[in-house]
Design a protein around this motif. Sequence first.
Motif, PDB file in Angstrom:
ATOM      1  N   GLN A 239      31.048  35.734  12.335  1.00  0.00           N
ATOM      2  CA  GLN A 239      32.098  35.474  11.358  1.00  0.00           C
ATOM      3  C   GLN A 239      33.103  36.606  11.384  1.00  0.00           C
ATOM      4  N   SER A 240      34.222  36.404  10.732  1.00  0.00           N
ATOM      5  CA  SER A 240      35.265  37.407  10.652  1.00  0.00           C
ATOM      6  C   SER A 240      35.501  37.744   9.180  1.00  0.00           C
ATOM      7  N   PRO A 241      35.767  39.009   8.828  1.00  0.00           N
ATOM      8  CA  PRO A 241      35.853  40.176   9.717  1.00  0.00           C
ATOM      9  C   PRO A 241      34.496  40.575  10.300  1.00  0.00           C
ATOM     10  N   THR A 242      34.542  41.309  11.397  1.00  0.00           N
ATOM     11  CA  THR A 242      33.326  41.658  12.134  1.00  0.00           C
ATOM     12  C   THR A 242      32.320  42.399  11.268  1.00  0.00           C
ATOM     13  N   ILE A 243      32.808  43.255  10.366  1.00  0.00           N
ATOM     14  CA  ILE A 243      31.901  44.062   9.545  1.00  0.00           C
ATOM     15  C   ILE A 243      30.945  43.191   8.739  1.00  0.00           C
ATOM     16  N   MET A 244      31.372  41.980   8.393  1.00  0.00           N
ATOM     17  CA  MET A 244      30.528  41.097   7.589  1.00  0.00           C
ATOM     18  C   MET A 244      29.285  40.655   8.343  1.00  0.00           C
ATOM     19  N   ASN A 245      29.329  40.726   9.685  1.00  0.00           N
ATOM     20  CA  ASN A 245      28.146  40.382  10.470  1.00  0.00           C
ATOM     21  C   ASN A 245      26.987  41.327  10.184  1.00  0.00           C
ATOM     22  N   PHE A 246      27.311  42.550   9.804  1.00  0.00           N
ATOM     23  CA  PHE A 246      26.278  43.549   9.560  1.00  0.00           C
ATOM     24  C   PHE A 246      25.794  43.540   8.110  1.00  0.00           C
ATOM     25  N   ILE A 247      26.355  42.639   7.314  1.00  0.00           N
ATOM     26  CA  ILE A 247      25.968  42.534   5.909  1.00  0.00           C
ATOM     27  C   ILE A 247      25.372  41.168   5.595  1.00  0.00           C
ATOM     28  N   GLN A 248      25.939  40.121   6.201  1.00  0.00           N
ATOM     29  CA  GLN A 248      25.439  38.790   5.888  1.00  0.00           C
ATOM     30  C   GLN A 248      25.234  37.899   7.114  1.00  0.00           C
ATOM     31  N   GLY A 249      25.390  38.459   8.303  1.00  0.00           N
ATOM     32  CA  GLY A 249      25.075  37.723   9.522  1.00  0.00           C
ATOM     33  C   GLY A 249      23.645  38.013   9.952  1.00  0.00           C
TER      34      GLY A 249
END
Length: 338
Positions: A239-249
């Motif tokens: 998903q975007s933004p990329t940082i969200m991958n490390f929180i909810q991905g």
Amino acid sequence: MKKDNNKVIYWLLTGCLLIFIMVVVGGITRLTHSGLSISNYKLISGTIPPMNETEWNEAFDLYKQYPEYQKINNQFTLEDFKDIYFWEWIHRVIGRFIGVVFIIPFIYFLITKQLTKSTIRKSIILMLLGGFQGFLGWFMVKSGLVDRPDVSHYRLAMHLTSAFITFAYTLWVALDLIYPVKKNINIKFRNLLRWTLGILLIQIIYGAFVAGLDAGFLHNHWPLMNDGALIHESVYIEQSPTIMNFIQGKSGVQFIHRYLAYIVVGFIVLVWYKGKHVEKNKIQTNSLHIILIIVGIQFLLGIFTLVYRVPITLGVLHQVVAFFLLGAMTFSLHRFSK
């Protein structure tokens, strides 16, 4: 009557034990997907489970009104429902029992003047933490009763982390009474222990993220996230933004949890090594050996839990040893603190 006596210490340590049991049962509740089986909250009457077939059917009918049944468990029979109901019910009963165990003895010790002013203040904080933990439990459950058949991983992390912190603080208060005199304090080494404990708490939060997102059921390889070339070690962009991958991905959260494990191990090895050159007594020395042993066990458990796709036994053991590691770290920091 002597203040802060052994009875007070036993009371606090009993609280630690009950919180430990609560966390274990909570882990089983999560791994068996039982947490949404009781979709209402009744503080007093909810202590008694359904006692006859009519009451069981009423509870089951209530469960059918919510997303988990409608989207996932619509094939459930009443017997299936009883299985998941049990774990959530026992989890809530233990929570109520912990409240009773903390409040009633506290009032007794207060009336009989067995607590110092310092312990009274700390006990009030403990009670507030316990009440907040109960609120977070229901706050978490509510997130799975609206439009999604699962609880928010953020709220799950809040609920689990607050339980760990409540345990650590309860243990700290008990240790203050067991060891009223502290010696051999090295400020730099104490600060290193504080940083290590802080990183461990972040790892516990990410462990809750992994549990809440069921992220342990993918990338079941080690040491790489996939069984292939090193290039596969990169995190999938979900998903975007990329940082969200490390929180909810799922991939990103598992990635962080994996590599934080290496950092936690590295910091504890550093603590153990630096501790060799610090003036200390036997208890302090043993505390450093214990955290080194426990983190090694926890690291191996994490690998096996992942590779075998989170079987209930390994999943619960992984959480239990995390609890032991937090307790050992708390003990060690206490022994090296003013």
